[in-house]
Design a protein around this motif. Structure first.
Motif, PDB file in Angstrom:
ATOM      1  N   LYS A  36       0.859  -1.180   0.000  1.00 17.56           N
ATOM      2  CA  LYS A  36       0.000   0.000   0.000  1.00 17.56           C
ATOM      3  C   LYS A  36       0.897   1.233   0.000  1.00 17.56           C
ATOM      4  CE  LYS A  36      -3.802   0.223   2.442  1.00 17.56           C
ATOM      5  NZ  LYS A  36      -4.926   0.044   1.515  1.00 17.56           N
ATOM      6  N   LEU A  37       0.690   2.120  -0.987  1.00 20.09           N
ATOM      7  CA  LEU A  37       1.487   3.343  -1.057  1.00 20.09           C
ATOM      8  C   LEU A  37       0.761   4.530  -0.442  1.00 20.09           C
ATOM      9  CD1 LEU A  37       3.262   3.382  -4.552  1.00 20.09           C
ATOM     10  CD2 LEU A  37       4.177   2.736  -2.335  1.00 20.09           C
ATOM     11  N   TRP A  38      -0.568   4.492  -0.457  1.00 17.86           N
ATOM     12  CA  TRP A  38      -1.339   5.569   0.161  1.00 17.86           C
ATOM     13  C   TRP A  38      -2.486   4.952   0.954  1.00 17.86           C
ATOM     14  CZ3 TRP A  38      -1.258   4.733  -5.163  1.00 17.86           C
ATOM     15  CH2 TRP A  38      -2.442   4.284  -5.746  1.00 17.86           C
ATOM     16  N   ASP A  39      -3.008   5.735   1.874  1.00 17.07           N
ATOM     17  CA  ASP A  39      -4.079   5.244   2.743  1.00 17.07           C
ATOM     18  C   ASP A  39      -4.976   6.412   3.140  1.00 17.07           C
ATOM     19  OD1 ASP A  39      -5.730   3.935   4.460  1.00 17.07           O
ATOM     20  OD2 ASP A  39      -4.178   3.331   5.880  1.00 17.07           O
ATOM     21  N   TYR A  40      -6.207   6.392   2.641  1.00 15.76           N
ATOM     22  CA  TYR A  40      -7.163   7.460   2.943  1.00 15.76           C
ATOM     23  C   TYR A  40      -8.130   7.060   4.054  1.00 15.76           C
ATOM     24  CZ  TYR A  40      -5.640   9.144  -1.676  1.00 15.76           C
ATOM     25  OH  TYR A  40      -4.894   9.572  -2.750  1.00 15.76           O
ATOM     26  N   SER A  41      -7.720   6.102   4.872  1.00 16.59           N
ATOM     27  CA  SER A  41      -8.619   5.594   5.919  1.00 16.59           C
ATOM     28  C   SER A  41      -9.090   6.681   6.878  1.00 16.59           C
ATOM     29  CB  SER A  41      -7.915   4.484   6.714  1.00 16.59           C
ATOM     30  OG  SER A  41      -7.604   3.398   5.889  1.00 16.59           O
ATOM     31  N   MET A  42      -8.277   7.739   7.019  1.00 16.72           N
ATOM     32  CA  MET A  42      -8.646   8.793   7.969  1.00 16.72           C
ATOM     33  C   MET A  42      -9.662   9.771   7.378  1.00 16.72           C
ATOM     34  SD  MET A  42      -6.176   9.711   5.884  1.00 16.72           S
ATOM     35  CE  MET A  42      -4.843   8.748   6.573  1.00 16.72           C
ATOM     36  N   LEU A  43      -9.948   9.658   6.075  1.00 17.54           N
ATOM     37  CA  LEU A  43     -10.887  10.570   5.424  1.00 17.54           C
ATOM     38  C   LEU A  43     -12.297   9.976   5.410  1.00 17.54           C
ATOM     39  CD1 LEU A  43      -8.732  11.719   2.349  1.00 17.54           C
ATOM     40  CD2 LEU A  43      -9.005  12.844   4.564  1.00 17.54           C
ATOM     41  N   LYS A  44     -13.282  10.826   5.571  1.00 15.79           N
ATOM     42  CA  LYS A  44     -14.670  10.370   5.615  1.00 15.79           C
ATOM     43  C   LYS A  44     -15.096   9.790   4.258  1.00 15.79           C
ATOM     44  CE  LYS A  44     -16.267  13.617   9.176  1.00 15.79           C
ATOM     45  NZ  LYS A  44     -17.210  14.710   9.491  1.00 15.79           N
ATOM     46  N   GLY A  45     -15.861   8.713   4.326  1.00 13.70           N
ATOM     47  CA  GLY A  45     -16.420   8.123   3.108  1.00 13.70           C
ATOM     48  C   GLY A  45     -15.441   7.323   2.282  1.00 13.70           C
ATOM     49  N   ASN A  46     -14.248   7.057   2.830  1.00 17.05           N
ATOM     50  CA  ASN A  46     -13.242   6.320   2.057  1.00 17.05           C
ATOM     51  C   ASN A  46     -13.686   4.877   1.827  1.00 17.05           C
ATOM     52  OD1 ASN A  46     -11.499   4.259   3.854  1.00 17.05           O
ATOM     53  ND2 ASN A  46     -12.164   5.989   5.141  1.00 17.05           N
ATOM     54  N   ILE A  47     -13.157   4.271   0.784  1.00 18.16           N
ATOM     55  CA  ILE A  47     -13.416   2.868   0.489  1.00 18.16           C
ATOM     56  C   ILE A  47     -12.110   2.100   0.625  1.00 18.16           C
ATOM     57  CG2 ILE A  47     -14.173   1.191  -1.253  1.00 18.16           C
ATOM     58  CD1 ILE A  47     -15.963   3.328  -2.424  1.00 18.16           C
ATOM     59  N   LYS A  48     -11.983   1.358   1.729  1.00 19.52           N
ATOM     60  CA  LYS A  48     -10.805   0.545   2.027  1.00 19.52           C
ATOM     61  C   LYS A  48      -9.510   1.353   2.001  1.00 19.52           C
ATOM     62  CE  LYS A  48     -12.807  -3.816   0.449  1.00 19.52           C
ATOM     63  NZ  LYS A  48     -12.656  -4.995  -0.431  1.00 19.52           N
ATOM     64  N   GLY A  49      -9.619   2.656   2.225  1.00 21.28           N
ATOM     65  CA  GLY A  49      -8.440   3.507   2.238  1.00 21.28           C
ATOM     66  C   GLY A  49      -7.865   3.781   0.863  1.00 21.28           C
ATOM     67  N   ARG A  50      -8.508   3.249  -0.183  1.00 18.92           N
ATOM     68  CA  ARG A  50      -7.982   3.389  -1.547  1.00 18.92           C
ATOM     69  C   ARG A  50      -8.432   4.685  -2.205  1.00 18.92           C
ATOM     70  NH1 ARG A  50      -9.937  -2.758  -2.885  1.00 18.92           N
ATOM     71  NH2 ARG A  50      -8.190  -3.872  -1.906  1.00 18.92           N
ATOM     72  N   ILE A  51      -9.664   5.049  -1.995  1.00 23.70           N
ATOM     73  CA  ILE A  51     -10.209   6.284  -2.562  1.00 23.70           C
ATOM     74  C   ILE A  51     -11.074   6.952  -1.502  1.00 23.70           C
ATOM     75  CG2 ILE A  51     -10.193   5.533  -4.982  1.00 23.70           C
ATOM     76  CD1 ILE A  51     -13.133   4.756  -4.673  1.00 23.70           C
ATOM     77  N   ALA A  52     -11.333   8.237  -1.708  1.00 23.97           N
ATOM     78  CA  ALA A  52     -12.156   8.993  -0.764  1.00 23.97           C
ATOM     79  C   ALA A  52     -12.815  10.160  -1.499  1.00 23.97           C
ATOM     80  CB  ALA A  52     -11.312   9.497   0.400  1.00 23.97           C
TER      81      ALA A  52
END
Length: 266
Positions: A94-110
């Motif tokens: 995993k190079l990026w992780d959007y888990s901290m952003l609302k509405g993210n999908i598996k930390g991949r997109i947000a």
């Protein structure tokens, strides 16, 4: 209509522009130079794929800002999601992780990132594309098909070297993971033995808890000291990846993730 050479060269231009944007933004944020990009060269293919696809598909509706925005948002988000899935399944990375952003999908997109993509594509299509196209046409006029052919060769070569390098990086991370796991197990056994033999129970609950916390806090240092000094060092590209992508983690190596920053200083 765009020719195949147009598309290849536009892809390369936007990949370079995307790399420049990420490098400048991340360097300013980190307050030191950060060389972004998964590949060795100064380009980020996800930008090239996303922006070129939108530019080609919306060629007849460039005056419709709503369609441009929605098209940019959807297409770019899809490419980002697929890129994340590719890295996770092929390299277990995993190079990026959007888990901290609302509405993210598996930390991949947000949603927040998708909105950025939408605005970025509108700006690029309305204000940047005309200059990119002029540059592309100038290259084709001067070098003919050679320009697009060279781009394909560069990207194919870079991709091959990157895949081989990342496989070695993964193997290196898993080796360190195994060493760290073994050392943690040894330390745990050692601590449990010491705990059972020494009169810790005579201490109050707070003292016992403090003793345990000190032990847990020091395991990083203990493992770093125990790791063989002859252990293979990180290569230049491995160090670049670790420094340029703070959220980089190998899914199979959680202990390596926890101690990677300390290992970089070895």
């Amino acid at each position: 209509m765009y020719s195949l050479d147009d598309i290849i060269l536009m892809f390369f231009c936007y990949a370079v522009i995307g790399w420049a944007w990420e490098t400048i933004y991340c360097s300013l944020k980190a307050k030191h130079f950060v060389y972004r990009g998964f590949l060795f060269g100064p380009y980020c293919p996800v930008y090239g794929f996303a922006v070129t696809t939108v530019v080609v598909c919306t060629a007849k509706v460039t005056d419709n800002l709503v369609l441009l925005f929605l098209g940019g948002m959807v297409v770019s988000t899809v490419f980002e999601y697929l890129a994340a899935v590719f890295l996770e399944n092929i390299f277990h990375l995993k190079l990026w992780d959007y888990s901290m952003l609302k509405g993210n999908i598996k930390g991949r997109i947000a949603p927040e990132i998708s909105l950025f993509w939408g605005f970025a594509v509108v700006v690029i299509t309305r204000f940047v594309q005309v200059y990119v196209l002029l540059f592309v046409k100038a290259l084709e006029q001067r070098f003919g098909h050679g320009a697009a052919t060279l781009v394909v060769l560069i990207l194919a070569t870079d991709t091959t070297f990157t895949v081989l390098n990342m496989q070695k990086f993964r193997a290196h991370a898993l080796l360190l993971e195994s060493r760290i796991t073994d050392e943690r197990a040894r330390l745990k056994q050692e601590f449990e033995t010491a705990w059972s033999k020494r009169p810790y129970l005579k201490l109050g609950p707070e003292s016992q808890l403090k003793q345990l916390e000190l032990y847990l806090d020091s395991w990083h240092e203990t493992i770093l000291r125990k790791l063989n000094e002859s252990e293979k060092k990180f290569t230049w590209n491995e160090r670049r990846m670790l420094k340029s992508f703070p959220k980089l983690r190998f899914i199979e190596a959680p202990d390596f993730e926890e101690i990677k920053e300390r290992l970089l200083k070895k």
